[in-house]
Design a protein around this motif. Structure first.
Motif, PDB file in Angstrom:
ATOM      1  N   HIS A   1      43.145  75.565  31.861  1.00 45.12           N
ATOM      2  CA  HIS A   1      43.066  74.173  31.403  1.00 45.12           C
ATOM      3  C   HIS A   1      43.343  73.255  32.595  1.00 45.12           C
ATOM      4  CE1 HIS A   1      43.882  76.498  27.718  1.00 45.12           C
ATOM      5  NE2 HIS A   1      43.225  75.531  27.090  1.00 45.12           N
ATOM      6  N   ILE A   2      42.406  73.217  33.503  1.00 43.86           N
ATOM      7  CA  ILE A   2      42.641  72.577  34.790  1.00 43.86           C
ATOM      8  C   ILE A   2      42.614  71.051  34.723  1.00 43.86           C
ATOM      9  CG2 ILE A   2      40.185  72.764  35.434  1.00 43.86           C
ATOM     10  CD1 ILE A   2      41.171  73.234  38.339  1.00 43.86           C
ATOM     11  N   GLY A   3      41.780  70.471  33.853  1.00 43.41           N
ATOM     12  CA  GLY A   3      41.650  69.015  33.813  1.00 43.41           C
ATOM     13  C   GLY A   3      42.954  68.310  33.502  1.00 43.41           C
ATOM     14  N   GLY A   4      43.624  68.737  32.444  1.00 43.71           N
ATOM     15  CA  GLY A   4      44.886  68.126  32.050  1.00 43.71           C
ATOM     16  C   GLY A   4      46.048  68.521  32.931  1.00 43.71           C
ATOM     17  N   ALA A   5      45.929  69.655  33.634  1.00 46.17           N
ATOM     18  CA  ALA A   5      46.961  70.029  34.602  1.00 46.17           C
ATOM     19  C   ALA A   5      46.923  69.079  35.795  1.00 46.17           C
ATOM     20  CB  ALA A   5      46.762  71.471  35.049  1.00 46.17           C
ATOM     21  N   LEU A   6      45.724  68.751  36.263  1.00 47.98           N
ATOM     22  CA  LEU A   6      45.597  67.853  37.407  1.00 47.98           C
ATOM     23  C   LEU A   6      46.009  66.424  37.059  1.00 47.98           C
ATOM     24  CD1 LEU A   6      42.240  69.166  38.932  1.00 47.98           C
ATOM     25  CD2 LEU A   6      44.542  69.446  39.875  1.00 47.98           C
ATOM     26  N   SER A   7      45.712  65.973  35.860  1.00 46.26           N
ATOM     27  CA  SER A   7      46.090  64.606  35.498  1.00 46.26           C
ATOM     28  C   SER A   7      47.602  64.435  35.411  1.00 46.26           C
ATOM     29  CB  SER A   7      45.432  64.193  34.175  1.00 46.26           C
ATOM     30  OG  SER A   7      45.845  65.017  33.113  1.00 46.26           O
ATOM     31  N   ALA A   8      48.310  65.524  35.104  1.00 48.90           N
ATOM     32  CA  ALA A   8      49.767  65.468  34.940  1.00 48.90           C
ATOM     33  C   ALA A   8      50.541  65.863  36.193  1.00 48.90           C
ATOM     34  CB  ALA A   8      50.172  66.388  33.789  1.00 48.90           C
ATOM     35  N   MET A   9      49.845  66.253  37.252  1.00 44.80           N
ATOM     36  CA  MET A   9      50.539  66.832  38.403  1.00 44.80           C
ATOM     37  C   MET A   9      51.451  65.844  39.120  1.00 44.80           C
ATOM     38  SD  MET A   9      51.333  69.495  39.912  1.00 44.80           S
ATOM     39  CE  MET A   9      50.159  70.697  39.285  1.00 44.80           C
ATOM     40  N   ASP A  10      51.066  64.588  39.207  1.00 45.72           N
ATOM     41  CA  ASP A  10      51.938  63.625  39.882  1.00 45.72           C
ATOM     42  C   ASP A  10      53.265  63.474  39.151  1.00 45.72           C
ATOM     43  OD1 ASP A  10      50.346  62.691  42.177  1.00 45.72           O
ATOM     44  OD2 ASP A  10      48.962  62.005  40.631  1.00 45.72           O
TER      45      ASP A  10
ATOM     46  N   ASP B   1      36.338  65.341  42.150  1.00 45.23           N
ATOM     47  CA  ASP B   1      35.369  64.325  41.738  1.00 45.23           C
ATOM     48  C   ASP B   1      34.463  64.770  40.600  1.00 45.23           C
ATOM     49  OD1 ASP B   1      33.910  66.104  43.317  1.00 45.23           O
ATOM     50  OD2 ASP B   1      33.439  64.639  44.879  1.00 45.23           O
ATOM     51  N   PHE B   2      34.034  66.025  40.575  1.00 41.49           N
ATOM     52  CA  PHE B   2      33.096  66.434  39.527  1.00 41.49           C
ATOM     53  C   PHE B   2      33.790  66.745  38.198  1.00 41.49           C
ATOM     54  CE2 PHE B   2      34.122  70.395  41.750  1.00 41.49           C
ATOM     55  CZ  PHE B   2      34.340  71.305  40.723  1.00 41.49           C
ATOM     56  N   MET B   3      35.114  66.733  38.195  1.00 42.40           N
ATOM     57  CA  MET B   3      35.859  66.925  36.948  1.00 42.40           C
ATOM     58  C   MET B   3      36.386  65.615  36.368  1.00 42.40           C
ATOM     59  SD  MET B   3      38.346  70.166  37.747  1.00 42.40           S
ATOM     60  CE  MET B   3      37.739  71.703  38.429  1.00 42.40           C
ATOM     61  N   GLU B   4      36.535  64.620  37.209  1.00 41.09           N
ATOM     62  CA  GLU B   4      37.274  63.427  36.812  1.00 41.09           C
ATOM     63  C   GLU B   4      36.674  62.746  35.589  1.00 41.09           C
ATOM     64  OE1 GLU B   4      39.584  61.989  40.840  1.00 41.09           O
ATOM     65  OE2 GLU B   4      37.686  60.993  40.333  1.00 41.09           O
ATOM     66  N   ASP B   5      37.561  62.452  34.637  1.00 39.26           N
ATOM     67  CA  ASP B   5      37.225  61.703  33.420  1.00 39.26           C
ATOM     68  C   ASP B   5      36.140  62.392  32.589  1.00 39.26           C
ATOM     69  OD1 ASP B   5      37.849  59.486  31.798  1.00 39.26           O
ATOM     70  OD2 ASP B   5      36.073  58.397  32.490  1.00 39.26           O
ATOM     71  N   ASP B   6      36.101  63.720  32.659  1.00 43.47           N
ATOM     72  CA  ASP B   6      35.094  64.490  31.928  1.00 43.47           C
ATOM     73  C   ASP B   6      35.809  65.485  31.016  1.00 43.47           C
ATOM     74  OD1 ASP B   6      33.047  66.071  30.987  1.00 43.47           O
ATOM     75  OD2 ASP B   6      32.185  66.516  32.972  1.00 43.47           O
ATOM     76  N   TYR B   7      35.704  65.273  29.704  1.00 42.93           N
ATOM     77  CA  TYR B   7      36.432  66.135  28.772  1.00 42.93           C
ATOM     78  C   TYR B   7      35.942  67.582  28.803  1.00 42.93           C
ATOM     79  CZ  TYR B   7      32.598  66.022  25.322  1.00 42.93           C
ATOM     80  OH  TYR B   7      31.401  66.162  24.672  1.00 42.93           O
ATOM     81  N   HIS B   8      34.752  67.812  29.337  1.00 41.36           N
ATOM     82  CA  HIS B   8      34.251  69.182  29.437  1.00 41.36           C
ATOM     83  C   HIS B   8      35.130  70.029  30.359  1.00 41.36           C
ATOM     84  CE1 HIS B   8      30.547  67.025  28.114  1.00 41.36           C
ATOM     85  NE2 HIS B   8      30.403  68.114  27.375  1.00 41.36           N
ATOM     86  N   TRP B   9      35.933  69.377  31.185  1.00 43.59           N
ATOM     87  CA  TRP B   9      36.843  70.099  32.067  1.00 43.59           C
ATOM     88  C   TRP B   9      38.241  70.181  31.479  1.00 43.59           C
ATOM     89  CZ3 TRP B   9      35.844  73.477  35.633  1.00 43.59           C
ATOM     90  CH2 TRP B   9      34.568  73.482  36.209  1.00 43.59           C
ATOM     91  N   HIS B  10      38.356  70.037  30.148  1.00 46.90           N
ATOM     92  CA  HIS B  10      39.622  70.367  29.494  1.00 46.90           C
ATOM     93  C   HIS B  10      39.985  71.815  29.834  1.00 46.90           C
ATOM     94  CE1 HIS B  10      42.667  70.238  26.265  1.00 46.90           C
ATOM     95  NE2 HIS B  10      42.311  71.498  26.041  1.00 46.90           N
ATOM     96  N   TYR B  11      38.981  72.667  29.842  1.00 46.70           N
ATOM     97  CA  TYR B  11      39.139  74.086  30.169  1.00 46.70           C
ATOM     98  C   TYR B  11      37.899  74.520  30.933  1.00 46.70           C
ATOM     99  CZ  TYR B  11      39.968  79.108  29.474  1.00 46.70           C
ATOM    100  OH  TYR B  11      40.195  80.453  29.669  1.00 46.70           O
ATOM    101  N   GLY B  12      38.092  75.333  31.958  1.00 44.73           N
ATOM    102  CA  GLY B  12      36.911  75.768  32.685  1.00 44.73           C
ATOM    103  C   GLY B  12      37.216  76.852  33.698  1.00 44.73           C
ATOM    104  N   ALA B  13      36.150  77.345  34.320  1.00 43.69           N
ATOM    105  CA  ALA B  13      36.239  78.386  35.337  1.00 43.69           C
ATOM    106  C   ALA B  13      35.586  77.876  36.617  1.00 43.69           C
ATOM    107  CB  ALA B  13      35.551  79.660  34.854  1.00 43.69           C
ATOM    108  N   LEU B  14      35.985  78.481  37.744  1.00 44.97           N
ATOM    109  CA  LEU B  14      35.500  78.043  39.045  1.00 44.97           C
ATOM    110  C   LEU B  14      34.877  79.213  39.803  1.00 44.97           C
ATOM    111  CD1 LEU B  14      38.608  75.922  40.096  1.00 44.97           C
ATOM    112  CD2 LEU B  14      36.405  75.033  39.297  1.00 44.97           C
TER     113      LEU B  14
END
Length: 297
Positions: free
Chosen positions: A38-47, A257-270
């Motif tokens: 769940h990388i999107g919400g992890a990055l938004s909360a990291m600060d 940049d390609f994840m920012e403000d995109d709910y599709h990156w609530h969960y994903g693989a790289l």
């Protein structure tokens, strides 16, 4: 505050920016090691997690069960792909353990288990329970005569759960002023935009109506985060003290940049290509953050 607490100045700002950048990169790498997360919400909360762990929280890696330690509850427990790096980097667990994140036999699951991971105050995952747990921690501290802070990191989508608001009433009723709720208000949840699924705004006015002191900040601005957390700590012993809510306006996938403000990156693989793009974007993001600290510090 911790004994090594220092005034916030440009050097301190830059130190925290460097640590946040390191943890964002480790979050990306942990997602790669685990195959997904769940990388999107992890990055938004990291600060927020960086500031709490590396400036304010009273902790001891050699004594993780220290009775008067500050408590942290990751109520949005699925963001463990970011929280596990914080715990390991801080020294509670070995970073090597992240190599098997969420794989068979690993201590590190997609939701962290406090029975397996040192430095975790409680297991979370079912949304809406974190503030209730913090109320229990705060009341226990009061009964024992201990003065510690209780920080709860929740998400805006998670606030759809009604149990949060029952806990908010409890915190206000018992004047649990050593509770600080940090809302990762990234406007996205697993199924779409929060406003399209179930609106939760105006969050600042709602928490105020429930009896909280409230501040609203840019959740990707370390200077603003530090100012309001210090305000919460200082006000906890004030006359008619209240619990404190910090509404952090954040960006899902912040820094990539390609994840920012995109709910599709609530969960994903790289894959390799996306991983390289992550690091290239984080290079630019960190440079812009350092430039802001140098300019405004």
């Amino acid at each position: 505050m911790p004994a090594n607490y220092k005034p916030f100045d440009k050097d301190e700002w830059l130190r925290l920016e460097k640590k946040a950048d390191e943890l964002r990169r480790l979050t990306v790498q942990t997602t790669v090691w685990g195959g997904s997360g769940h990388i999107g919400g992890a990055l938004s909360a990291m600060d927020a997690m960086t500031v709490l762990y590396h400036r304010y929280m009273k902790l001891d890696v050699n004594n993780p069960d220290m009775e008067d330690r500050d408590r942290f509850v990751l109520s949005k427990g699925h963001a463990a792909v970011g929280y596990a790096p914080v715990i390991c980097d801080y020294g509670f667990m070995s970073v090597d353990g992240l190599h098997n994140f969420n794989l068979t036999g690993s201590q590190f699951g997609m939701h962290l288990d406090s029975n397996k991971i040192k430095g975790i105050d409680c297991s979370t995952g079912s949304l809406g329970h974190g503030l209730s747990l913090a109320c229990g921690f705060a009341l226990a501290g009061r009964l024992k005569g201990l003065d510690y802070m209780n920080y709860v990191l929740t998400g805006d989508g998670e606030l759809n759960e009604g149990s949060n608001w029952e806990a908010a009433m409890t915190a206000a009723q018992f004047k649990l002023s050593n509770i600080v709720v940090l809302v990762d208000n990234n406007k996205c949840m697993i199924d779409g935009r929060v406003d399209d699924e179930m609106k939760v705004e105006p969050l600042d006015k709602k928490f105020e109506a429930f009896g909280f002191n409230v501040a609203r900040v840019d959740g990707q601005n370390i200077k603003e985060l530090c100012a309001v957390i210090e305000d919460a700590i200082e006000k906890r012993h004030a006359e008619n003290a209240k619990p404190y809510a910090i509404i952090m306006d954040t960006v899902k996938g912040a820094g990539v940049d390609f994840m920012e403000d995109d709910y599709h990156w609530h969960y994903g693989a790289l894959d390799d290509e996306k991983t390289n793009r992550c690091y290239e974007s984080l290079d630019k993001y960190y440079a812009s953050r350092v430039e802001r600290a140098e300019r405004e510090g």
